[in-house]
Structures are given as C-alpha cells and as structure tokens.
Design a protein around this motif. Structure first.
Motif, short mmCIF file in Angstrom:
data_model
loop_
_atom_site.label_atom_id
_atom_site.label_comp_id
_atom_site.label_asym_id
_atom_site.label_seq_id
_atom_site.Cartn_x
_atom_site.Cartn_y
_atom_site.Cartn_z
N GLY A 140 -1.42 17.17 -8.64
CA GLY A 140 -1.60 18.30 -7.74
C GLY A 140 -2.82 18.18 -6.85
N ASN A 141 -3.45 17.00 -6.85
CA ASN A 141 -4.67 16.74 -6.09
C ASN A 141 -4.37 15.73 -4.99
OD1 ASN A 141 -7.18 16.01 -5.11
ND2 ASN A 141 -8.11 15.69 -7.12
N ALA A 142 -4.57 16.14 -3.74
CA ALA A 142 -4.22 15.27 -2.62
C ALA A 142 -5.02 13.99 -2.58
CB ALA A 142 -4.40 16.04 -1.30
N SER A 143 -6.26 14.01 -3.06
CA SER A 143 -7.11 12.82 -2.99
C SER A 143 -6.74 11.79 -4.06
CB SER A 143 -8.58 13.21 -3.15
OG SER A 143 -8.82 13.81 -4.41
N THR A 152 -2.42 9.58 4.44
CA THR A 152 -3.65 9.20 3.74
C THR A 152 -3.30 8.17 2.68
OG1 THR A 152 -3.39 11.06 2.18
CG2 THR A 152 -4.74 11.43 4.15
N LYS A 153 -4.24 7.29 2.43
CA LYS A 153 -3.99 6.16 1.53
C LYS A 153 -4.11 6.56 0.07
CE LYS A 153 -5.51 1.37 0.72
NZ LYS A 153 -6.45 0.31 1.20
N THR A 158 0.84 -1.19 0.00
CA THR A 158 0.00 0.00 0.00
C THR A 158 0.88 1.25 0.00
OG1 THR A 158 -1.76 -1.14 1.22
CG2 THR A 158 -1.80 1.28 1.23
N LEU A 159 0.52 2.21 -0.84
CA LEU A 159 1.25 3.46 -0.91
C LEU A 159 0.48 4.54 -0.14
CD1 LEU A 159 3.83 4.62 -2.28
CD2 LEU A 159 2.32 5.58 -4.03
N TRP A 160 1.21 5.27 0.69
CA TRP A 160 0.63 6.29 1.55
C TRP A 160 1.23 7.66 1.23
CZ3 TRP A 160 -3.18 4.67 4.89
CH2 TRP A 160 -3.25 3.29 5.14
N LEU A 161 0.41 8.69 1.37
CA LEU A 161 0.84 10.07 1.17
C LEU A 161 1.01 10.75 2.52
CD1 LEU A 161 1.20 12.73 -0.51
CD2 LEU A 161 -1.30 12.99 -0.36
N TYR A 162 2.16 11.40 2.70
CA TYR A 162 2.41 12.25 3.86
C TYR A 162 2.54 13.69 3.37
CZ TYR A 162 3.28 8.33 7.04
OH TYR A 162 3.15 7.20 7.84
N LYS A 163 1.52 14.48 3.64
CA LYS A 163 1.53 15.88 3.23
C LYS A 163 2.50 16.68 4.09
CE LYS A 163 -2.10 18.19 2.28
NZ LYS A 163 -3.42 18.86 2.33
N GLY A 164 3.31 17.51 3.45
CA GLY A 164 4.20 18.38 4.19
C GLY A 164 3.45 19.53 4.84
N THR A 165 3.92 19.95 6.00
CA THR A 165 3.28 21.03 6.74
C THR A 165 4.06 22.34 6.67
OG1 THR A 165 4.45 20.54 8.80
CG2 THR A 165 2.37 19.34 8.38
N GLY A 166 5.35 22.28 6.36
CA GLY A 166 6.19 23.46 6.41
C GLY A 166 6.72 23.77 7.79
N ASN A 167 6.41 22.91 8.75
CA ASN A 167 6.83 23.08 10.15
C ASN A 167 7.85 22.01 10.49
OD1 ASN A 167 7.13 23.31 12.92
ND2 ASN A 167 4.97 22.97 13.39
#
Length: 311
Positions: A287-290, A245-246, A227-236
């Motif tokens: 460019g779409n997180a979903s 998110t999956k 399974t591939l997962w996305l980790y969105k960056g926060t800038g922090n």
C-alpha cells in the motif's frame, strides 16, 4: 478487514468453477451464436441466459466486504485445458480444479476477470479468442462483445480506471499504443480512449487493484531491461495514469506477471510472478507507492510453466 471463512472460500471456488463452465466456456455441438453467425470460434458456448451466473453469486461473508479485489486465477495449459485456483486463506493458493478440456474451448487466447459493481468480487469474464473476438460471460448476460480484437497483443482488466464502479479494459496494439475501454457494468464497453504511445517497450503489464493506498487501481509494467515500473491510477479516463516511477530491476527472471488481487487476504493487492524455471512467487502488496511490494515468497514449486496463459 474481516476475513472470509474457509467454508465461504470453498463455496466461492465452487461457484467460480461452475460459472466458467456453464456461463462462459461450455463446448456444444451447435455454437451458441450459430443462428446469427456471430461466433468466431466454433464450439464456444456462452450459455442461454436463463440462469444467473454463479460468478455474481459469490459473496465474501464479511460485513464490509473485501478491501481489495479477491479474484480467482485461471490457467490454460499447453493442451488448452483450463484450470482454476483460489485463495487458500493461508497466504497461498488452493489445489487447482479442472474446468474444461481443449476440445471444449478451441481458440481461447486469454481472458480477464471483472468486478462490475465495485464490491471487489468477480462478476464476469471477458474472453479473447485467436480470431479477434472478445466475448463476455456472466451476470446472466453472455454475448460476443465484438470482433477485430486481433489488432491487440495485450488485453487486461486492472480494475476501475475511469471513476465509475465497473472494471475497465486496457488493450495494447501492435504499434505500442495503449487504449482504454470503459466498462458499463454489464460486460459491454465504450468506444476506446487513447492512453498513449510507447507501451511496446514493455514485455509484461499487470495489475488488479490499488497498490499505493489512494483507492485507485494501478498497474505495473516491465521493460526489456528487466526494470519494473509503477503507473499510479488517477481515476480520470482521459489521463488514467500518472508518470511512471521505478520499482526496481532484475525482473527478467520472470516470464509472466499477473495479479488476482489480494492473495493473502490482508486487504492489499498483490502480484504473482512466474519464474523462468516454472516457480511461482508472491509479492505481497504494502500500500506504499515508494515500495509497493514486500520481499517475494515462494508459493509454487516448479510446474507452472505448464500454462501458456494465466489470468
């Protein structure tokens, strides 16, 4: 986005290749750090610092510059020869160019290309050797960053995770803890910051640029089930990633995931996936997180398993 011309891309490719040889990876009879004993890998030479690295001279030719990282792809084959690929302007990669042979560069484990000034173009290389040394080449400033990096089993630079301009470095240790080193913009790094534990569950971690359209670099990670997962960056830098998110399953068909940023030059960062059969696939970014990737496109037929590392 204003796209680069074929002539400009060819010039960039030549400069990148020259930089890899002359500023980072040229073997010599006398190691560059022999005088102070810092070089952990005999035969490595990071240049004299008398000439500006061609890496930093690369320019896009576009008024606004690239809207996503436009980096080269380095491959090291099983005889330790180094090769370079760049974007061909048609949604794929150029023919490979040879950079070094195995005798010139003994002990190279892998590396990471870095953008130091936030223009989405490459400025230098971090290079990681099998004895635990981390080196930097580029920006007219070539040196050993430090030793002890053999405590890590994964090192990558997905971009600026801490809120500044310079690219940063992620490193995962053998216990599965992920650490963040912030880049100063000259190849040097801060002390490490703990991202968190549990990252040992992932067999692949990759990323180079923004996948979600919010302007912050993200990463993807594949677990043991495929399974591939996305980790969105926060800038922090204190909490660089949002909860995962999956993206989807079935990614165990690949033995390597790597990003060189924007491959098809549409302003969005992409992902390369090498199949277990040696085929190279391109996942174009949306460019779409979903749904961060489009359906895969084959850009290399067989033969890519010749490389023991891609970065």
């Amino acid at each position: 986005m204003a796209k680069t011309t074929g002539r400009t891309r060819a010039r960039r490719a030549a400069r990148l290749a020259a930089a890899a040889v002359t500023a980072a990876l040229v073997g010599t009879a006398v190691p560059a750090f022999a005088a102070d004993g810092n070089s952990p890998v005999p035969g490595w030479h990071f240049g004299t610092g008398k000439a500006k690295s061609p890496l930093t001279a690369a320019q896009s030719g576009a008024a606004a510059g690239p809207q996503a990282p436009v980096f080269p792809l380095f491959g090291v084959d099983r005889s330790d020869r180094g090769w370079l690929y760049t974007q061909n302007g048609k949604g794929g990669l150029t023919d490979r160019g040879g950079l070094w042979d195995g005798k010139q560069v003994p002990g190279l484990k892998t590396g990471a290309v870095v953008d130091n000034d936030g223009d989405n173009l490459p400025d230098g290389l971090w290079l990681w050797d099998t004895k635990g040394g981390l080196h930097y080449g580029g920006d007219n400033n070539d040196f050993l960053v430090g030793g002890g990096w053999n405590i890590y089993d994964k090192v990558l630079s997905p971009g600026n995770l801490g809120g500044g301009k310079a690219g940063d470095l992620l490193a995962r240790d053998s216990s599965g803890t992920l650490w963040l080193y912030l880049g100063y913009g000259n190849g040097k790094l801060t002390s490490r910051y703990k991202v968190g534990g549990g990252w040992g569950q992932y067999t692949q971690i990759a990323g180079n640029g923004d996948l979600t359209g919010d302007g912050k670099p993200d990463i993807v990670a594949r677990d043991g089930d495929g399974t591939l997962w996305l980790y969105k960056g926060t800038g922090n830098y204190k909490a660089p990633f949002a909860p995962r998110t999956k993206i989807g399953g079935g990614w165990n068909t690949y033995n390597t995931l790597v990003s060189m940023g924007d491959v098809d030059l549409d302003g969005k960062t992409d992902l390369l996936a090498r199949g277990n059969d040696g085929t190279l696939w391109l996942y174009k970014g949306t460019g779409n997180a979903s749904a961060p990737y489009k359906l895969r496109v084959k850009i290399g037929t067989g033969g890519w398993n010749t490389y023991r590392t891609l970065f």
